[in-house]
Design a protein around this motif. Structure first.
Motif, PDB file in Angstrom:
ATOM      1  N   HIS A  79       0.856  -1.181   0.000  1.00 43.92           N
ATOM      2  CA  HIS A  79       0.000   0.000   0.000  1.00 43.92           C
ATOM      3  C   HIS A  79       0.889   1.227   0.000  1.00 43.92           C
ATOM      4  O   HIS A  79       1.982   1.209   0.564  1.00 43.92           O
ATOM      5  CB  HIS A  79      -0.877   0.007   1.262  1.00 43.92           C
ATOM      6  N   TYR A 132       1.068   5.477   0.782  1.00 49.39           N
ATOM      7  CA  TYR A 132       0.460   6.572   1.519  1.00 49.39           C
ATOM      8  C   TYR A 132       1.274   7.841   1.298  1.00 49.39           C
ATOM      9  O   TYR A 132       2.472   7.791   1.044  1.00 49.39           O
ATOM     10  CB  TYR A 132       0.443   6.281   3.030  1.00 49.39           C
ATOM     11  N   GLN A 168       1.936  11.601   3.318  1.00 53.38           N
ATOM     12  CA  GLN A 168       1.723  12.349   4.554  1.00 53.38           C
ATOM     13  C   GLN A 168       2.187  13.790   4.356  1.00 53.38           C
ATOM     14  O   GLN A 168       3.350  14.033   4.021  1.00 53.38           O
ATOM     15  CB  GLN A 168       2.492  11.711   5.713  1.00 53.38           C
ATOM     16  N   GLY A 183       2.561  17.592   9.521  1.00 51.64           N
ATOM     17  CA  GLY A 183       1.628  17.833  10.620  1.00 51.64           C
ATOM     18  C   GLY A 183       0.302  17.102  10.499  1.00 51.64           C
ATOM     19  O   GLY A 183      -0.603  17.323  11.307  1.00 51.64           O
ATOM     20  N   GLU A 184       0.190  16.242   9.492  1.00 53.35           N
ATOM     21  CA  GLU A 184      -1.064  15.518   9.287  1.00 53.35           C
ATOM     22  C   GLU A 184      -0.834  14.013   9.351  1.00 53.35           C
ATOM     23  O   GLU A 184       0.296  13.537   9.348  1.00 53.35           O
ATOM     24  CB  GLU A 184      -1.682  15.889   7.940  1.00 53.35           C
ATOM     25  N   ALA A 185      -1.924  13.269   9.396  1.00 49.94           N
ATOM     26  CA  ALA A 185      -1.822  11.816   9.348  1.00 49.94           C
ATOM     27  C   ALA A 185      -1.602  11.366   7.898  1.00 49.94           C
ATOM     28  O   ALA A 185      -1.986  12.067   6.959  1.00 49.94           O
ATOM     29  CB  ALA A 185      -3.094  11.185   9.903  1.00 49.94           C
ATOM     30  N   PRO A 186      -0.994  10.206   7.707  1.00 48.26           N
ATOM     31  CA  PRO A 186      -0.846   9.668   6.341  1.00 48.26           C
ATOM     32  C   PRO A 186      -2.209   9.428   5.706  1.00 48.26           C
ATOM     33  O   PRO A 186      -3.176   9.087   6.386  1.00 48.26           O
ATOM     34  CB  PRO A 186      -0.098   8.353   6.558  1.00 48.26           C
ATOM     35  N   PHE A 208       5.076   6.870   2.042  1.00 46.67           N
ATOM     36  CA  PHE A 208       5.390   5.628   2.744  1.00 46.67           C
ATOM     37  C   PHE A 208       4.757   4.449   2.014  1.00 46.67           C
ATOM     38  O   PHE A 208       3.614   4.547   1.552  1.00 46.67           O
ATOM     39  CB  PHE A 208       4.825   5.638   4.172  1.00 46.67           C
ATOM     40  N   ILE A 237       3.237  -2.836   8.850  1.00 49.68           N
ATOM     41  CA  ILE A 237       4.367  -1.932   9.073  1.00 49.68           C
ATOM     42  C   ILE A 237       4.587  -1.035   7.869  1.00 49.68           C
ATOM     43  O   ILE A 237       4.095  -1.305   6.768  1.00 49.68           O
ATOM     44  CB  ILE A 237       5.657  -2.723   9.396  1.00 49.68           C
ATOM     45  N   PHE A 238       5.354   0.030   8.098  1.00 51.85           N
ATOM     46  CA  PHE A 238       5.597   1.022   7.065  1.00 51.85           C
ATOM     47  C   PHE A 238       7.071   1.089   6.705  1.00 51.85           C
ATOM     48  O   PHE A 238       7.944   0.775   7.502  1.00 51.85           O
ATOM     49  CB  PHE A 238       5.124   2.398   7.546  1.00 51.85           C
ATOM     50  N   GLY A 239       7.321   1.513   5.476  1.00 52.28           N
ATOM     51  CA  GLY A 239       8.681   1.703   5.015  1.00 52.28           C
ATOM     52  C   GLY A 239       9.322   2.917   5.658  1.00 52.28           C
ATOM     53  O   GLY A 239       8.694   3.651   6.427  1.00 52.28           O
ATOM     54  N   THR A 240      10.576   3.134   5.320  1.00 49.36           N
ATOM     55  CA  THR A 240      11.374   4.190   5.944  1.00 49.36           C
ATOM     56  C   THR A 240      10.968   5.591   5.505  1.00 49.36           C
ATOM     57  O   THR A 240      11.309   6.560   6.160  1.00 49.36           O
ATOM     58  CB  THR A 240      12.852   3.982   5.632  1.00 49.36           C
ATOM     59  N   ARG A 246      10.917  11.673   1.386  1.00 49.14           N
ATOM     60  CA  ARG A 246      10.435  13.069   1.406  1.00 49.14           C
ATOM     61  C   ARG A 246      10.516  13.640   0.003  1.00 49.14           C
ATOM     62  O   ARG A 246      11.588  13.639  -0.611  1.00 49.14           O
ATOM     63  CB  ARG A 246      11.265  13.903   2.373  1.00 49.14           C
TER      64      ARG A 246
END
Lengths: 112, 111
Positions: free
Chosen positions: B32, B34, B36, B39-42, B87, B100-103, B106
């Motif tokens: 999946h 995402y 982000q 300051g916000e959620a993914p 992510f 779990i999420f990747g590193t 940005r």
């Protein structure tokens, strides 16, 4: 639907204090998760649950506890807060493992 | 073990393309993606369920190669609104219900 609701939004704790971060969802999701996100970093899984009464450790569980007495609620307990627990905490829920994933808005916690 | 994303950061001009990779040391059954904002959620972008599958959403698409245990996110003709941290998310391994999420990568798009 409110989705996933987290409270509080912000909190400052002194070292050694305890607190509970609240998380509730109204989507009847079985899967719920707690993540922490340190500044400029990724999301680390603290604890997760696949249903009421069932919880398991994630990647970084030390210093935290959870319970899941109902489908809706998944509170995260911090005992003896430490500066290393300063972070943004996200609660999430999903219909299946990662399916229809919803995040709460996060709790910004500072321990001083 | 956390999936590794590359690059860690990328800066683009509007209209340029970018590719973000997500690699896992464990077998992947689904991936999946995402985004982000600060300051916000993914926010969920898309899900890929099968090996070799490709999906698209507007000018953002993704591929999933389960044999190579990796997924790539393609951003075409980037817009300012694409800025944020991306992510990948996946199961934490067979026999576990972890997610779990990747590193993270940005991405900054400049005018």
């Amino acid at each position: 639907n409110a989705g996933v609701t987290q409270t509080p939004k912000f909190r400052i704790l002194k070292i050694g204090q305890s607190m509970t971060l609240q998380c509730t969802q109204d989507m009847n999701h079985n899967y719920m998760y707690w993540y922490r996100q340190d500044p400029g970093m990724g999301l680390k899984l603290i604890y997760y649950s696949v249903g009421a009464g069932i919880t398991d450790k994630g990647e970084v569980p030390n210093g935290y506890n959870v319970s899941r007495s109902t489908t809706e609620d998944f509170p995260l307990r911090l005992e003896l807060a430490a500066p290393s627990q300063t972070s943004v905490y996200f609660c999430a829920s999903s219909e299946g493992q990662g399916v229809d994933f919803h995040f709460g808005n996060g709790t910004r916690l500072t321990v001083t | 073990q956390q999936p590794v994303q590359s690059p860690q950061a990328v800066i683009l001009r509007e209209g340029e393309d970018a590719v973000i990779n997500c690699s896992s040391s464990k077998a992947l059954y689904s991936v999946h993606w995402y985004r982000q904002k600060h300051g916000e959620a993914p926010v969920f972008l898309m899900i890929l369920l099968k090996g070799g599958e490709q999906k698209g959403h507007d000018k953002i698409s993704a591929s999933f190669n389960e044999k190579k245990q990796q997924s790539s996110l393609y951003l075409t003709a980037s817009q300012l609104s694409y800025s944020g941290t991306y992510f990948c998310g996946t199961e934490g391994g067979s026999g576990t219900y972890k997610y779990i999420f990747g590193t993270g990568t940005r991405l900054k798009v400049l005018a």
